[in-house]
Every structure is written in C-alpha cells, then in structure tokens.
Write a protein that holds these residues in place. Sequence first.
Motif, PDB file in Angstrom:
ATOM      1  N   CYS A   5      29.932  12.438  54.988  1.00 48.13           N
ATOM      2  CA  CYS A   5      30.408  12.132  53.640  1.00 48.13           C
ATOM      3  C   CYS A   5      29.253  12.327  52.667  1.00 48.13           C
ATOM      4  N   GLN A   6      29.591  12.552  51.419  1.00 50.68           N
ATOM      5  CA  GLN A   6      28.574  12.679  50.384  1.00 50.68           C
ATOM      6  C   GLN A   6      28.983  11.861  49.172  1.00 50.68           C
ATOM      7  N   TYR A   7      27.997  11.328  48.488  1.00 50.38           N
ATOM      8  CA  TYR A   7      28.242  10.713  47.196  1.00 50.38           C
ATOM      9  C   TYR A   7      27.078  11.054  46.285  1.00 50.38           C
ATOM     10  N   THR A   8      27.309  10.946  45.014  1.00 46.89           N
ATOM     11  CA  THR A   8      26.311  11.328  44.031  1.00 46.89           C
ATOM     12  C   THR A   8      25.952  10.125  43.185  1.00 46.89           C
ATOM     13  N   LYS A   9      24.672   9.936  42.971  1.00 49.65           N
ATOM     14  CA  LYS A   9      24.193   8.866  42.107  1.00 49.65           C
ATOM     15  C   LYS A   9      23.928   9.461  40.736  1.00 49.65           C
ATOM     16  N   ILE A  10      24.435   8.825  39.718  1.00 60.98           N
ATOM     17  CA  ILE A  10      24.260   9.322  38.353  1.00 60.98           C
ATOM     18  C   ILE A  10      22.898   8.872  37.825  1.00 60.98           C
ATOM     19  N   ASP A  11      22.176   9.791  37.246  1.00 60.37           N
ATOM     20  CA  ASP A  11      20.861   9.516  36.662  1.00 60.37           C
ATOM     21  C   ASP A  11      21.073   9.054  35.223  1.00 60.37           C
ATOM     22  N   SER A  12      20.957   7.755  34.993  1.00 58.14           N
ATOM     23  CA  SER A  12      21.235   7.209  33.658  1.00 58.14           C
ATOM     24  C   SER A  12      20.225   7.695  32.623  1.00 58.14           C
ATOM     25  N   ARG A  13      18.974   7.897  33.041  1.00 57.44           N
ATOM     26  CA  ARG A  13      17.971   8.370  32.084  1.00 57.44           C
ATOM     27  C   ARG A  13      18.271   9.803  31.643  1.00 57.44           C
ATOM     28  N   ALA A  14      18.585  10.672  32.603  1.00 58.51           N
ATOM     29  CA  ALA A  14      18.903  12.066  32.265  1.00 58.51           C
ATOM     30  C   ALA A  14      20.184  12.146  31.434  1.00 58.51           C
ATOM     31  N   THR A  15      21.140  11.285  31.747  1.00 58.16           N
ATOM     32  CA  THR A  15      22.387  11.251  30.977  1.00 58.16           C
ATOM     33  C   THR A  15      22.108  10.825  29.539  1.00 58.16           C
ATOM     34  N   GLY A  16      21.269   9.805  29.373  1.00 57.83           N
ATOM     35  CA  GLY A  16      20.893   9.356  28.027  1.00 57.83           C
ATOM     36  C   GLY A  16      20.164  10.425  27.247  1.00 57.83           C
ATOM     37  N   GLU A  17      19.276  11.144  27.933  1.00 59.47           N
ATOM     38  CA  GLU A  17      18.542  12.238  27.278  1.00 59.47           C
ATOM     39  C   GLU A  17      19.497  13.349  26.837  1.00 59.47           C
ATOM     40  N   LYS A  18      20.505  13.618  27.650  1.00 57.83           N
ATOM     41  CA  LYS A  18      21.485  14.653  27.302  1.00 57.83           C
ATOM     42  C   LYS A  18      22.289  14.225  26.072  1.00 57.83           C
ATOM     43  N   ILE A  19      22.731  12.976  26.051  1.00 58.24           N
ATOM     44  CA  ILE A  19      23.479  12.472  24.889  1.00 58.24           C
ATOM     45  C   ILE A  19      22.588  12.551  23.644  1.00 58.24           C
ATOM     46  N   ALA A  20      21.336  12.136  23.769  1.00 55.30           N
ATOM     47  CA  ALA A  20      20.416  12.152  22.630  1.00 55.30           C
ATOM     48  C   ALA A  20      20.204  13.569  22.104  1.00 55.30           C
ATOM     49  N   SER A  21      20.025  14.519  23.004  1.00 54.84           N
ATOM     50  CA  SER A  21      19.794  15.897  22.547  1.00 54.84           C
ATOM     51  C   SER A  21      21.023  16.469  21.859  1.00 54.84           C
ATOM     52  N   LEU A  22      22.206  16.132  22.351  1.00 56.53           N
ATOM     53  CA  LEU A  22      23.435  16.606  21.709  1.00 56.53           C
ATOM     54  C   LEU A  22      23.648  15.919  20.352  1.00 56.53           C
ATOM     55  N   MET A  23      23.279  14.645  20.266  1.00 58.26           N
ATOM     56  CA  MET A  23      23.369  13.954  18.977  1.00 58.26           C
ATOM     57  C   MET A  23      22.448  14.616  17.959  1.00 58.26           C
ATOM     58  N   ASP A  24      21.239  14.975  18.389  1.00 56.68           N
ATOM     59  CA  ASP A  24      20.297  15.676  17.499  1.00 56.68           C
ATOM     60  C   ASP A  24      20.866  17.019  17.066  1.00 56.68           C
ATOM     61  N   LEU A  25      21.452  17.734  18.028  1.00 62.15           N
ATOM     62  CA  LEU A  25      22.017  19.052  17.738  1.00 62.15           C
ATOM     63  C   LEU A  25      23.082  18.984  16.649  1.00 62.15           C
ATOM     64  N   TYR A  26      23.936  17.956  16.711  1.00 62.62           N
ATOM     65  CA  TYR A  26      25.026  17.829  15.740  1.00 62.62           C
ATOM     66  C   TYR A  26      24.691  16.896  14.574  1.00 62.62           C
ATOM     67  N   GLY A  27      23.468  16.366  14.540  1.00 60.81           N
ATOM     68  CA  GLY A  27      23.055  15.505  13.436  1.00 60.81           C
ATOM     69  C   GLY A  27      23.803  14.184  13.395  1.00 60.81           C
ATOM     70  N   ILE A  28      24.107  13.637  14.547  1.00 62.67           N
ATOM     71  CA  ILE A  28      24.834  12.366  14.626  1.00 62.67           C
ATOM     72  C   ILE A  28      23.830  11.249  14.885  1.00 62.67           C
ATOM     73  N   SER A  29      23.880  10.221  14.060  1.00 66.44           N
ATOM     74  CA  SER A  29      22.955   9.096  14.209  1.00 66.44           C
ATOM     75  C   SER A  29      23.535   8.063  15.189  1.00 66.44           C
ATOM     76  N   VAL A  30      22.660   7.166  15.620  1.00 67.87           N
ATOM     77  CA  VAL A  30      23.093   6.082  16.512  1.00 67.87           C
ATOM     78  C   VAL A  30      24.150   5.240  15.814  1.00 67.87           C
ATOM     79  N   LYS A  31      23.940   4.961  14.543  1.00 61.08           N
ATOM     80  CA  LYS A  31      24.889   4.146  13.782  1.00 61.08           C
ATOM     81  C   LYS A  31      26.250   4.831  13.700  1.00 61.08           C
ATOM     82  N   GLU A  32      26.249   6.137  13.423  1.00 65.26           N
ATOM     83  CA  GLU A  32      27.514   6.872  13.337  1.00 65.26           C
ATOM     84  C   GLU A  32      28.254   6.855  14.675  1.00 65.26           C
ATOM     85  N   LEU A  33      27.528   7.097  15.762  1.00 61.95           N
ATOM     86  CA  LEU A  33      28.169   7.103  17.074  1.00 61.95           C
ATOM     87  C   LEU A  33      28.695   5.720  17.435  1.00 61.95           C
ATOM     88  N   SER A  34      27.891   4.694  17.192  1.00 60.05           N
ATOM     89  CA  SER A  34      28.335   3.335  17.536  1.00 60.05           C
ATOM     90  C   SER A  34      29.545   2.920  16.711  1.00 60.05           C
TER      91      SER A  34
END
Length: 98
Positions: A5-34
């Motif tokens: 069997c296989q399972y995958t562990k999600i990397d929360s740090r890499a996921t957060g970095e991906k969200i942050a980079s996409l937010m920067d790309l689209y100019g979305i602030s933390v306040k706007e997203l929240s």
Amino acid sequence: MIYECQYTKIDSRATGEKIASLMDLYGISVKELSNTLGVSNQSVYKWLNGQSLPTLENLFQISRILKVSMDEIVIAANTYSYVLPEVYVREVPEITIV
C-alpha cells in the motif's frame, strides 16, 4: 499473499509557499483572501507559514480564486510504502450483474 500500500504525506510548508506565490502572482492580500473565505487573517498566515493546512472546503475555494487545481496547490512531500500483512486483508467476492 503480500499486499503493498502507499500513502502520501502532504507538505504543509510547500503547500503554504505555493499559495503565497500564487497570491503574489494575482496580487491578492492575506486580508482579501481571508475575507473572501470567511476565515481569520491568522488562519491564512498559518497556512502560508506551513503551521496548518486549509480545510478541504477552503482548499477548493482557494483553488478557484487562484485559478489552479487543488492538485497544483497541495504538494506531496513524501510517498510512503508499506506491506500490509495478509491477516488484515480479506478477499472481496466477484459480483456478476445479470
């Protein structure tokens, strides 16, 4: 009989970095997203810093806002394999539909 069997562990740090980079790309602030998601700024900061992960519902909304699939946001860190002992496996009978 041995089953692998296989399972995958999600990397929360890499996921957060991906969200942050996409937010920067689209100019979305933390306040706007929240505000859009109806969560606190602190929750978004925790996601971005890898301290926690968004819920599945929030992840779905984030993917729509950032115009990517959920798969593109959630980055798998490691895939683990293990052998499942036969004692935990039961045969599933074949079903014939007439």
